[in-house]
Structure formats: structure tokens, C-alpha cells
Design an enzyme around this catalytic site. Structure first.
Site, mmCIF file in Angstrom:
data_model
loop_
_atom_site.group_PDB
_atom_site.id
_atom_site.type_symbol
_atom_site.label_atom_id
_atom_site.label_comp_id
_atom_site.label_asym_id
_atom_site.label_seq_id
_atom_site.Cartn_x
_atom_site.Cartn_y
_atom_site.Cartn_z
ATOM 1 N N LEU A 1 49.812 30.633 68.015
ATOM 2 C CA LEU A 1 49.740 30.908 69.514
ATOM 3 C C LEU A 1 48.347 31.595 69.736
ATOM 4 O O LEU A 1 47.935 32.325 69.040
ATOM 5 C CB LEU A 1 50.743 32.068 69.663
ATOM 6 N N CYS A 2 47.595 31.068 70.762
ATOM 7 C CA CYS A 2 46.452 31.344 71.117
ATOM 8 C C CYS A 2 46.468 31.989 72.452
ATOM 9 O O CYS A 2 46.815 30.978 73.677
ATOM 10 C CB CYS A 2 45.232 30.171 71.296
ATOM 11 N N ILE A 3 46.733 33.260 72.545
ATOM 12 C CA ILE A 3 46.596 34.152 73.905
ATOM 13 C C ILE A 3 45.931 35.373 73.708
ATOM 14 O O ILE A 3 45.690 35.953 73.052
ATOM 15 C CB ILE A 3 48.333 34.529 74.138
#
Length: 247
Positions: free
Chosen positions: A104-106
């Protein structure tokens, strides 16, 4: 002699950081078990280790992800909450902010450094006041409103923009999500998990079931049994998650 003293000081410092992390994680885990976040379930990947959690994410009603059941793993560093955890989807998720391998890229999980090229402000990144609860709420928000400024999955980002700009007339993005949601329901059935389909069920699934603190979640249980050398989990272990999801 000096070297020995320095090494001892370093070990003492490491132990202090780890002890602080265990205390923070135990408190957060207990809170989430007793007062769950809407749309999520959490558990420990290993019963005696607080540094790796498994998460079940239910797709929110009235979105493309409605009825979906998405598994993920969260891994916490030894100096948590001063450094952010990582989160990886184990279920296939076609999304602009999820890499093909599930990472996940957040913004909230990025270290608080000044990186103008990322398009993120330091205040949008991780800081020690963040918690697992705020992370999970941010994930739900991201599912509904992807960040397409610097996507992890460029193809998904392009499809999403086409779907959004056409007011749903371009259905390529939507169809991929629908297929993944249907596949995830089969996985939920195998795991014996009832996926909430309505808004009422979605909120009910997250309501606290207990009014008294759970005495089974004790801080001391996690101090003596954790071995940092055993913290790395193989890809095979990540793909199953039987201890939590089959309950």
C-alpha cells in the site's frame, strides 16, 4: 572497555525502544478489539508477537468495493510509533495506490521527510500521534478517493480517471473491481467470514461486543516471547494467514 560500554548502551536503548513499542501496540490492539473500526477486523499474525497484525477489510457499502473482503498484513518497526508500519494487501486489489505486489502506498505511512518530488507535505506523512485506527480510517478513505497524483499502479490510475471523468460510462475500472470483489467473497466463504452487504450490517459488524475490558489481552504476555530474529515472515506464510481468517 569503552567499546563494551557503548554496545551495552546501544542494547539498552534498543530494548527501551522495543519496550515502548510493545506498550503502544498492546494498548492499541486492546482498544481495537474492544472498540473496532467500522469495516475492519484485526488480529495477530502470531499469538505471542505484537509486531505483525493481520487485517480483514470489508468493502464499504455504496462503493465499487461493496461486499468485498480484502486481507492485509501490517508490520510494525521496533521503534513504533516513531517510525511507521508497512501495510500489504494479500488479496488482489486493483487500485491506483496499491502496487502490483500488494504494498500500500499512502502518505500517512511515509516517513516525515521533506520530499518535494512526492507532492506530499511533511504534515501529511507519518508522525508519532498517528495510530492503527487512523491508518485504517485513511485506507477506507483512500479506497473511495484514490490519490492519482503519484500513483503506485499507473494503469489503475489511468483507468480510474477515465471511469471518473466519464461518469461511469467507461466501465473497464469498475469491471475489474467487481471481479475482484466477487473472488474475495469466495475467499470469505472459505474463511467462514460473513461479509457485511448493507450499511446496517457494515456498522453492526464493528460495534463493540463487550462492555468490560478483555482480561485476556495482557501487556506482559508480549514481553518475553518475542524474538526479533523470528520477526520476518515468509511469502508463503503471508499468503495464508490461517490463524486469524479461518476463525
Amino acid at each position: 572497555m569503552k567499546g563494551d560500554t557503548g554496545e551495552a548502551a546501544d542494547m539498552s536503548s534498543d530494548e527501551a525502544r522495543r519496550s515502548s513499542a510493545v506498550k503502544a501496540l498492546a494498548s492499541e490492539y486492546k482498544s481495537l478489539v474492544e472498540e473496532p473500526v467500522e469495516g475492519f477486523q484485526v488480529g495477530l499474525a502470531q499469538e505471542d508477537c505484537l509486531f505483525e497484525w493481520q487485517v480483514a477489510i470489508f468493502g464499504p457499502p455504496e462503493t465499487l468495493y461493496q461486499g468485498g473482503y480484502f486481507k492485509a498484513r501490517m508490520k510494525f518497526p521496533q521503534d513504533y510509533p516513531y517510525s511507521p508500519p508497512t501495510m500489504k494487501f494479500l488479496t488482489k486489489v486493483w487500485h491506483p495506490n496499491v502496487y502490483e505486489n500488494g504494498d500500500l502506498c499512502i502518505s500517512i505511512l511515509h516517513p516525515p521527510i521533506d520530499d518535494p518530488q512526492s507532492g506530499e507535505l511533511p504534515c501529511e506523512r507519518w508522525n508519532p500521534t498517528q495510530t492503527v485506527r487512523t491508518i485504517l480510517l485513511s485506507v477506507i478513505s483512500l479506497l473511495n478517493e484514490p490519490n492519482t497524483f503519484s500513483p503506485a499502479n499507473v494503469d489503475a490510475s489511468v483507468m480510474y480517471r477515465r471511469w471518473k471523468e466519464s461518469n461511469g460510462q467507461d466501465k473497464e475500472y469498475e469491471e475489474i473491481i467487481r471481479k475482484q470483489v466477487l473472488a474475495s467473497r469466495d475467499e470469505a466463504e472459505k474463511d467462514g467470514v460473513k461479509v457485511p452487504m448493507t450499511l446496517e450490517d457494515y456498522t453492526r459488524a464493528s460495534r463493540p461486543q463487550k462492555t468490560e475490558p478483555d482480561p485476556s489481552i495482557e501487556l506482559n504476555d508480549f514481553y518475553d516471547d518475542f524474538d526479533p530474529e523470528e520477526d520476518d515472515t515468509s511469502e508463503q506464510d503471508e499468503s495464508t494467514g490461517d490463524s486469524f481468517y479461518s476463525k
